[in-house]
Design a protein around this motif. Structure first.
Motif, PDB file in Angstrom:
ATOM      1  N   ARG A   1      -7.254  11.296   6.300  1.00  0.00           N
ATOM      2  CA  ARG A   1      -7.178  12.504   7.141  1.00  0.00           C
ATOM      3  C   ARG A   1      -6.679  12.144   8.541  1.00  0.00           C
ATOM      4  O   ARG A   1      -5.925  12.911   9.159  1.00  0.00           O
ATOM      5  N   ALA A   2      -7.075  10.984   9.043  1.00  0.00           N
ATOM      6  CA  ALA A   2      -6.624  10.568  10.383  1.00  0.00           C
ATOM      7  C   ALA A   2      -5.136  10.242  10.396  1.00  0.00           C
ATOM      8  O   ALA A   2      -4.422  10.585  11.346  1.00  0.00           O
ATOM      9  N   VAL A   3      -4.654   9.600   9.337  1.00  0.00           N
ATOM     10  CA  VAL A   3      -3.211   9.314   9.259  1.00  0.00           C
ATOM     11  C   VAL A   3      -2.441  10.633   9.221  1.00  0.00           C
ATOM     12  O   VAL A   3      -1.460  10.821   9.947  1.00  0.00           O
ATOM     13  N   LEU A   4      -2.916  11.566   8.401  1.00  0.00           N
ATOM     14  CA  LEU A   4      -2.205  12.842   8.298  1.00  0.00           C
ATOM     15  C   LEU A   4      -2.200  13.562   9.646  1.00  0.00           C
ATOM     16  O   LEU A   4      -1.162  14.082  10.072  1.00  0.00           O
ATOM     17  N   ALA A   5      -3.347  13.588  10.318  1.00  0.00           N
ATOM     18  CA  ALA A   5      -3.410  14.282  11.613  1.00  0.00           C
ATOM     19  C   ALA A   5      -2.410  13.672  12.588  1.00  0.00           C
ATOM     20  O   ALA A   5      -1.746  14.384  13.352  1.00  0.00           O
ATOM     21  N   GLU A   6      -2.263  12.359  12.525  1.00  0.00           N
ATOM     22  CA  GLU A   6      -1.366  11.709  13.470  1.00  0.00           C
ATOM     23  C   GLU A   6       0.113  11.910  13.117  1.00  0.00           C
ATOM     24  O   GLU A   6       0.960  11.912  14.015  1.00  0.00           O
ATOM     25  N   ILE A   7       0.424  12.078  11.833  1.00  0.00           N
ATOM     26  CA  ILE A   7       1.849  12.283  11.493  1.00  0.00           C
ATOM     27  C   ILE A   7       2.248  13.752  11.474  1.00  0.00           C
ATOM     28  O   ILE A   7       3.441  14.050  11.394  1.00  0.00           O
ATOM     29  N   GLU A   8       1.286  14.668  11.584  1.00  0.00           N
ATOM     30  CA  GLU A   8       1.632  16.108  11.585  1.00  0.00           C
ATOM     31  C   GLU A   8       2.743  16.439  12.587  1.00  0.00           C
ATOM     32  O   GLU A   8       3.689  17.144  12.241  1.00  0.00           O
TER      33      GLU A   8
ATOM     34  N   GLY B   1       0.799  -1.231   0.000  1.00  0.00           N
ATOM     35  CA  GLY B   1       0.000   0.000   0.000  1.00  0.00           C
ATOM     36  C   GLY B   1       0.828   1.275   0.000  1.00  0.00           C
ATOM     37  O   GLY B   1       0.311   2.355   0.306  1.00  0.00           O
ATOM     38  N   LYS B   2       2.108   1.166  -0.388  1.00  0.00           N
ATOM     39  CA  LYS B   2       2.982   2.353  -0.418  1.00  0.00           C
ATOM     40  C   LYS B   2       2.459   3.437  -1.348  1.00  0.00           C
ATOM     41  O   LYS B   2       2.319   4.598  -0.950  1.00  0.00           O
ATOM     42  N   SER B   3       2.205   3.053  -2.605  1.00  0.00           N
ATOM     43  CA  SER B   3       1.798   4.067  -3.584  1.00  0.00           C
ATOM     44  C   SER B   3       0.444   4.657  -3.220  1.00  0.00           C
ATOM     45  O   SER B   3       0.210   5.858  -3.395  1.00  0.00           O
ATOM     46  N   THR B   4      -0.428   3.826  -2.693  1.00  0.00           N
ATOM     47  CA  THR B   4      -1.756   4.305  -2.284  1.00  0.00           C
ATOM     48  C   THR B   4      -1.629   5.324  -1.154  1.00  0.00           C
ATOM     49  O   THR B   4      -2.229   6.403  -1.193  1.00  0.00           O
ATOM     50  N   LEU B   5      -0.810   4.995  -0.169  1.00  0.00           N
ATOM     51  CA  LEU B   5      -0.635   5.910   0.960  1.00  0.00           C
ATOM     52  C   LEU B   5       0.107   7.177   0.520  1.00  0.00           C
ATOM     53  O   LEU B   5      -0.272   8.298   0.896  1.00  0.00           O
ATOM     54  N   ALA B   6       1.154   6.993  -0.293  1.00  0.00           N
ATOM     55  CA  ALA B   6       1.967   8.144  -0.704  1.00  0.00           C
ATOM     56  C   ALA B   6       1.146   9.132  -1.529  1.00  0.00           C
ATOM     57  O   ALA B   6       1.195  10.348  -1.293  1.00  0.00           O
ATOM     58  N   THR B   7       0.388   8.633  -2.483  1.00  0.00           N
ATOM     59  CA  THR B   7      -0.376   9.542  -3.347  1.00  0.00           C
ATOM     60  C   THR B   7      -1.492  10.225  -2.560  1.00  0.00           C
ATOM     61  O   THR B   7      -1.714  11.429  -2.713  1.00  0.00           O
ATOM     62  N   ASN B   8      -2.149   9.482  -1.700  1.00  0.00           N
ATOM     63  CA  ASN B   8      -3.249  10.091  -0.923  1.00  0.00           C
ATOM     64  C   ASN B   8      -2.736  11.087   0.112  1.00  0.00           C
ATOM     65  O   ASN B   8      -3.339  12.147   0.304  1.00  0.00           O
ATOM     66  N   LEU B   9      -1.624  10.755   0.760  1.00  0.00           N
ATOM     67  CA  LEU B   9      -1.074  11.711   1.729  1.00  0.00           C
ATOM     68  C   LEU B   9      -0.543  12.957   1.020  1.00  0.00           C
ATOM     69  O   LEU B   9      -0.675  14.071   1.531  1.00  0.00           O
ATOM     70  N   ALA B  10       0.039  12.757  -0.163  1.00  0.00           N
ATOM     71  CA  ALA B  10       0.544  13.917  -0.908  1.00  0.00           C
ATOM     72  C   ALA B  10      -0.598  14.884  -1.203  1.00  0.00           C
ATOM     73  O   ALA B  10      -0.478  16.101  -1.015  1.00  0.00           O
ATOM     74  N   ARG B  11      -1.706  14.363  -1.642  1.00  0.00           N
ATOM     75  CA  ARG B  11      -2.857  15.221  -1.950  1.00  0.00           C
ATOM     76  C   ARG B  11      -3.429  15.839  -0.659  1.00  0.00           C
ATOM     77  O   ARG B  11      -3.784  17.023  -0.633  1.00  0.00           O
ATOM     78  N   ALA B  12      -3.510  15.041   0.397  1.00  0.00           N
ATOM     79  CA  ALA B  12      -4.033  15.571   1.669  1.00  0.00           C
ATOM     80  C   ALA B  12      -3.130  16.685   2.187  1.00  0.00           C
ATOM     81  O   ALA B  12      -3.605  17.711   2.695  1.00  0.00           O
ATOM     82  N   LEU B  13      -1.821  16.523   2.022  1.00  0.00           N
ATOM     83  CA  LEU B  13      -0.870  17.573   2.432  1.00  0.00           C
ATOM     84  C   LEU B  13      -1.053  18.822   1.572  1.00  0.00           C
ATOM     85  O   LEU B  13      -0.998  19.952   2.066  1.00  0.00           O
ATOM     86  N   GLN B  14      -1.271  18.626   0.280  1.00  0.00           N
ATOM     87  CA  GLN B  14      -1.494  19.763  -0.614  1.00  0.00           C
ATOM     88  C   GLN B  14      -2.752  20.534  -0.180  1.00  0.00           C
ATOM     89  O   GLN B  14      -2.771  21.762  -0.217  1.00  0.00           O
ATOM     90  N   LEU B  15      -3.760  19.808   0.250  1.00  0.00           N
ATOM     91  CA  LEU B  15      -5.015  20.454   0.673  1.00  0.00           C
ATOM     92  C   LEU B  15      -4.852  21.251   1.970  1.00  0.00           C
ATOM     93  O   LEU B  15      -5.722  22.052   2.304  1.00  0.00           O
ATOM     94  N   THR B  16      -3.752  21.042   2.696  1.00  0.00           N
ATOM     95  CA  THR B  16      -3.480  21.888   3.867  1.00  0.00           C
ATOM     96  C   THR B  16      -2.792  23.198   3.449  1.00  0.00           C
ATOM     97  O   THR B  16      -2.439  24.003   4.307  1.00  0.00           O
ATOM     98  N   GLY B  17      -2.551  23.356   2.142  1.00  0.00           N
ATOM     99  CA  GLY B  17      -1.932  24.581   1.652  1.00  0.00           C
ATOM    100  C   GLY B  17      -0.434  24.458   1.420  1.00  0.00           C
ATOM    101  O   GLY B  17       0.222  25.429   1.080  1.00  0.00           O
ATOM    102  N   ARG B  18       0.104  23.255   1.586  1.00  0.00           N
ATOM    103  CA  ARG B  18       1.534  23.078   1.377  1.00  0.00           C
ATOM    104  C   ARG B  18       1.858  22.850  -0.095  1.00  0.00           C
ATOM    105  O   ARG B  18       1.021  22.324  -0.852  1.00  0.00           O
ATOM    106  N   ASN B  19       3.065  23.205  -0.437  1.00  0.00           N
ATOM    107  CA  ASN B  19       3.590  22.960  -1.769  1.00  0.00           C
ATOM    108  C   ASN B  19       4.270  21.585  -1.736  1.00  0.00           C
ATOM    109  O   ASN B  19       5.282  21.410  -1.058  1.00  0.00           O
ATOM    110  N   VAL B  20       3.703  20.620  -2.447  1.00  0.00           N
ATOM    111  CA  VAL B  20       4.113  19.217  -2.300  1.00  0.00           C
ATOM    112  C   VAL B  20       4.709  18.687  -3.609  1.00  0.00           C
ATOM    113  O   VAL B  20       4.198  18.985  -4.695  1.00  0.00           O
TER     114      VAL B  20
END
Ligand SMILES: Nc1ncnc2c1ncn2[C@@H]1O[C@H](COP(=O)(O)OP(=O)(O)OP(=O)(O)O)[C@@H](O)[C@H]1O
Ligand SMILES: [Mg+2]
Length: 215
Positions: free
Chosen positions: A203-210, A16-35
């Motif tokens: 979103r929960a994974v991102l919140a926990e790794i912030e 699930g690397k690519s699945t997690l990486a692509t989804n987290l990348a987009r979730a990070l972008q939605l926080t306003g970061r340049n990814v």
């Protein structure tokens, strides 16, 4: 400030690397970061995902690196981004070593099965060895991936992972059609089904790794 580098690694194929990486990348972008996504896998899953999305879609750019030179390549572009997400390759130990050197944070998605746990142990050794010469960098954690909720395997994995000496995120991803659909469509699950359970999981994974990203 150079980018924070988040590597999603596990030598086991299909964890699930690519699945997690692509989804987290987009979730990070939605926080306003340049990814930026760095696709370190010659299979090119993240590159295919980005190409499927097309140029008009608001998704992070994906840059392919097929040689184990990430620790040299990423710093050259890191000033232009807030976060670089590495989608790691299966097998390819030299690439994993390179990604661990380049990373500030390593996330290891593991499916709740014995074969997947065994396959991750070499990577844990690489991370641990690196941390011992760098005063604790990269920060690293397991994330249970593709669990089938309610099964004994899903319930028992935490205890087994605890024996590997790295923290385990509370947030998990489950086996859900939405992940496969979103990947195939060049989307994230947050775009595909914003109110769905997969989007909640990401979103929960991102919140926990912030806290790991900003430490
Ligand atoms: N949580 C999930 N629910 C349903 N399908 C999933 C999930 N995670 C991954 N998949 C699907 O399983 C397949 C493998 O996942 P993915 O490509 O993310 O794994 P990987 O670790 O990157 O594999 P590889 O080692 O080959 O690069 C893909 O078809 C993907 O859509
Ligand atoms: Mg992959």
């Amino acid at each position: 400030m150079p980018a924070t580098v988040l590597a999603v690694l596990n030598p086991k194929g299909g964890s699930g690397k690519s699945t997690l990486a692509t989804n987290l990348a987009r979730a990070l972008q939605l926080t306003g970061r340049n990814v930026l996504v760095v696709d370190a896998d010659p299979q090119g899953t993240a590159r295919d995902w980005r190409q499927t999305a097309g140029d008009d879609v608001d998704l992070p750019p994906v840059f392919g690196v097929d040689r184990p030179t990430l620790e040299k390549d990423i710093p050259k572009v890191a000033s232009a981004f807030d976060v670089v997400v590495i989608d790691g390759a299966a097998k390819a130990a030299p690439m994993s070593v390179s990604a661990v050197k380049a990373a500030d944070v390593v996330l290891i998605p593991v499916q709740p099965s014995a074969a997947d746990l065994w396959a991750a142990s070499d990577l844990v050794d690489i991370v641990t060895a690196r941390r011992s010469v760098t005063e604790g960098s990269p920060r690293a954690a397991f994330v249970v991936s593709r669990q089938i909720p309610g099964t004994r395997l899903a319930a028992g994995i935490q205890e087994v992972l605890d024996g590997y000496g790295l923290p385990v995120l509370e947030a998990r991803t489950s086996q859900r059609v939405a992940y496969a659909e979103a990947l195939a469509a060049g989307l994230s699950v947050i775009d595909h089904e914003p109110d769905g359970k997969a989007a909640d999981e990401i979103r929960a994974v991102l919140a926990e790794i912030e806290p790991l990203l900003t430490a």
